[in-house]
Write an enzyme that holds these catalytic residues in place. Sequence first.
Site, PDB file in Angstrom:
ATOM      1  N   GLU A 283     -76.534 -28.854 -21.508  1.00 29.24           N
ATOM      2  CA  GLU A 283     -76.979 -29.111 -22.885  1.00 29.24           C
ATOM      3  C   GLU A 283     -77.426 -27.835 -23.586  1.00 29.24           C
ATOM      4  O   GLU A 283     -78.459 -27.810 -24.260  1.00 29.24           O
ATOM      5  CB  GLU A 283     -78.100 -30.161 -22.899  1.00 29.24           C
ATOM      6  CG  GLU A 283     -77.645 -31.505 -22.346  1.00 29.24           C
ATOM      7  CD  GLU A 283     -78.663 -32.625 -22.500  1.00 29.24           C
ATOM      8  OE1 GLU A 283     -79.864 -32.335 -22.483  1.00 29.24           O
ATOM      9  OE2 GLU A 283     -78.228 -33.787 -22.644  1.00 29.24           O
ATOM     10  N   ASP A 356     -77.133 -40.850 -17.589  1.00 28.34           N
ATOM     11  CA  ASP A 356     -78.414 -40.345 -18.082  1.00 28.34           C
ATOM     12  C   ASP A 356     -79.464 -41.431 -18.240  1.00 28.34           C
ATOM     13  O   ASP A 356     -79.698 -41.893 -19.356  1.00 28.34           O
ATOM     14  CB  ASP A 356     -78.200 -39.634 -19.432  1.00 28.34           C
ATOM     15  CG  ASP A 356     -79.448 -38.919 -19.904  1.00 28.34           C
ATOM     16  OD1 ASP A 356     -80.429 -38.849 -19.141  1.00 28.34           O
ATOM     17  OD2 ASP A 356     -79.446 -38.423 -21.045  1.00 28.34           O
ATOM     18  N   GLU A 384     -87.453 -43.319 -22.393  1.00 29.32           N
ATOM     19  CA  GLU A 384     -86.559 -42.815 -23.437  1.00 29.32           C
ATOM     20  C   GLU A 384     -85.530 -43.865 -23.839  1.00 29.32           C
ATOM     21  O   GLU A 384     -85.241 -44.031 -25.015  1.00 29.32           O
ATOM     22  CB  GLU A 384     -85.845 -41.557 -22.925  1.00 29.32           C
ATOM     23  CG  GLU A 384     -84.746 -41.079 -23.863  1.00 29.32           C
ATOM     24  CD  GLU A 384     -84.003 -39.849 -23.369  1.00 29.32           C
ATOM     25  OE1 GLU A 384     -84.335 -39.312 -22.307  1.00 29.32           O
ATOM     26  OE2 GLU A 384     -83.072 -39.421 -24.075  1.00 29.32           O
TER      27      GLU A 384
HETATM   28  C1  GCU Z   1     -81.603 -36.484 -21.808  1.00 35.00           C
HETATM   29  C2  GCU Z   1     -82.664 -36.370 -22.863  1.00 35.00           C
HETATM   30  C3  GCU Z   1     -82.974 -34.940 -23.209  1.00 35.00           C
HETATM   31  C4  GCU Z   1     -83.272 -34.160 -21.934  1.00 35.00           C
HETATM   32  C5  GCU Z   1     -82.136 -34.314 -20.950  1.00 35.00           C
HETATM   33  C6  GCU Z   1     -82.409 -33.688 -19.595  1.00 35.00           C
HETATM   34  O1  GCU Z   1     -80.372 -36.101 -22.303  1.00 35.00           O
HETATM   35  O2  GCU Z   1     -82.234 -37.051 -24.009  1.00 35.00           O
HETATM   36  O3  GCU Z   1     -84.064 -34.947 -24.093  1.00 35.00           O
HETATM   37  O4  GCU Z   1     -83.479 -32.826 -22.217  1.00 35.00           O
HETATM   38  O5  GCU Z   1     -81.913 -35.663 -20.705  1.00 35.00           O
HETATM   39  O6  GCU Z   1     -82.718 -34.441 -18.679  1.00 35.00           O
HETATM   40  O7  GCU Z   1     -82.303 -32.497 -19.430  1.00 35.00           O
END
Ligand code: GCU
Length: 681
Positions: A283, A356, A384
């Site tokens: 990400e 996730d 979440e």
């Molecule tokens: C999910 C979450 C993010 C977080 C990511 C992770 O995608 O929405 O906010 O950073 O997980 O676990 O790294």
Amino acid sequence: MKFYKRVAIATLLVLQVIGAHAIDGYDLWLRMPMVTDGAKVTIDNPQIPETGNFDPQFAPIAISRSELNTFLHNTGRDVHLAIDAKAPADDGFTIKYGANRIDIKSASAVGVLYGAYHLLRLQQTGHLPKNGQTIKERPMSKYRLLNHWDNLNGTIERGFAGRSIFWSSKGDIVDENSARIQLYARANASIGINGTVLNNVNASPQMLTSERLDQVRRIARILAPYGIKVYLSVNFASPRALGDVSTADPLDPDVIRWWGNKVKEIYDAIPNFGGFLVKANSEGEPGPQDFGRTHVDGANMLADALKPYGGIVMWRAFVYAADSPDRANQAYDEFMPFDGKFRDNVILQVKNGPVDFQPREPIHPLFFSMKRTKVMPEFQITQEYLGESVHSVYLAPMWKEVTDEIDMSVGVAGVSNVGNSQNWCGNDLIQANWYAYGRLAWNKRLSSKQIADEFVRQTFTKEDQGVQTLTDLMLATHEACVNYMMPMGIHHIFAGGHHYGPEPWYAPRGVRVDWTPPYYHKADAFGMGFDRTTKGSNNVSQYPKKLAKLYNNVNTCPEKYLLWFHHVGWTQKLPCGETLWDRLCHKYDEGVRAAEGFVRTWERLKPYIDEERYEALRVKFDRQAKDAWWWRDACLLYFQTFSKLPFPQDCPPVRHDLQTLMQYHLRMDNYTAAPIDQLPD
Ligand code: GCU
């Protein structure tokens, strides 16, 4: 000040704070009345003085004594605490409940503390041992960690219970928050948690500046007497980002030296520091691949720096690329070739499921296949994807779908739901998830029911009827949530950004397709679901043969994973006898009916619950039921635009219309909790 005295005074301060509060959830599951007839507690090791300035490593013994003195009713038995080399290792303990004395023994000081809290728990839940009984406990996981996704400015990523208890935009809050941090430590020790990662996996390089490390040192000092080590999430590009080196290439000698020095600086200040957690090349976070290196190169370089001090690296396997045809395949594809190549102080931290933290996912295939690498699961305690701190969803049954099947002896991580709200979690009932996480990390064989029973007796009521009703309610909440949000293996059909409400249609131009629901549900004129069979993305083949075979066949695939693994026709008959469309409608209805039932059950619980918490949760259960309708209507009306089929006759009419729901956008800053009054009724 003498060490023992300091611990005793600090403990008393915490107890006073607790005493001063109404029943507002602040004291968690440690809501024990102080006793006036306290038992006599003796420390049996001559090298540990009863009072005076002794080695800080014995602090857990001092705390044990103080806790038992304050809260254990006199049973006519003296209590003896002892560190004993013959007692259980790994911070396990024995409690021998004799006719005249109770002996709590462990090979370590913190093991004695766990024994003390266990005894208090037995008292609180009405299960004190029988005369002559010996209880023996030993934790099933070595590392039992909380991960805080706390940012240095005090916000919490995916946190729905206020701001960080460790960090603040004001700068340093450690001293002003020390009583709260100590209570946090105490609560964790009482359920056996032995480590905590203090900052977000999306880590700021600033975490490693000397100023921040000094704050870490002071937090570590509050946590250490309770047997809790601190760990930090680190940004892989830190050497470059902090301006010290021109690269962060893990094979560059200057980078290796930089990490070596940084690790030394940390251990000089915090000798019991635990290690690093790393989110790399995921990400948008930096990682070794930015320099043409591999996960192994990155993880091993950090592991080598930590090794001389006994530190570990937890390297996350949460990776996926925007152009991958199946996000669920990627972690396995990327990490399996590295099996056996990591240093022995590297642990691969793998989310429980391959996508996730969805309301329900099959187990991540890496747990079955990484045979020569240390692996630990990561669960998400913060909700979440399960209604934030608004929906009361008890997560133990969900975690047990995974923990019952995998080896957790290396360790386990849980993304915390703790913030600075008065009741810590933003909802008194979901404190149970923090509690359950710790209990399962200690002993994964405990049942969801037993853990719920323990929690309720320590927090809400000890009256059997109330306990029974509330635990039954809790046990039903996860399945209900899956049903009203995304039954039958549907996943990731949340609103963009905040993940609170439904937006199965969300697919704005320019957004990565794997961040949009249609990528996952694949609804079309024929049917819906992600084909992960051997004819599709072949994700099934990442599982052991038996499971692969089970999942690959539409007739044997468990219904709860059906649309995770199969693209099924709307009118296709399922093994249950119904068509997909009818079954889907009925499952959503089941979820709505259950959520409405929770409101009624909660009302029945009124006589057992104090006014303040009753009312706060009544509002939340009411909202949860409304949200269940919102989810059901949004999803079914949207999927109906593909299926073109009517609702089965026994399904109640919708309450919303699709256009209105599609125009509704929940505004949320910083992922804070959903504003209840702004949601569709
Ligand atoms: C999910 C979450 C993010 C977080 C990511 C992770 O995608 O929405 O906010 O950073 O997980 O676990 O790294």
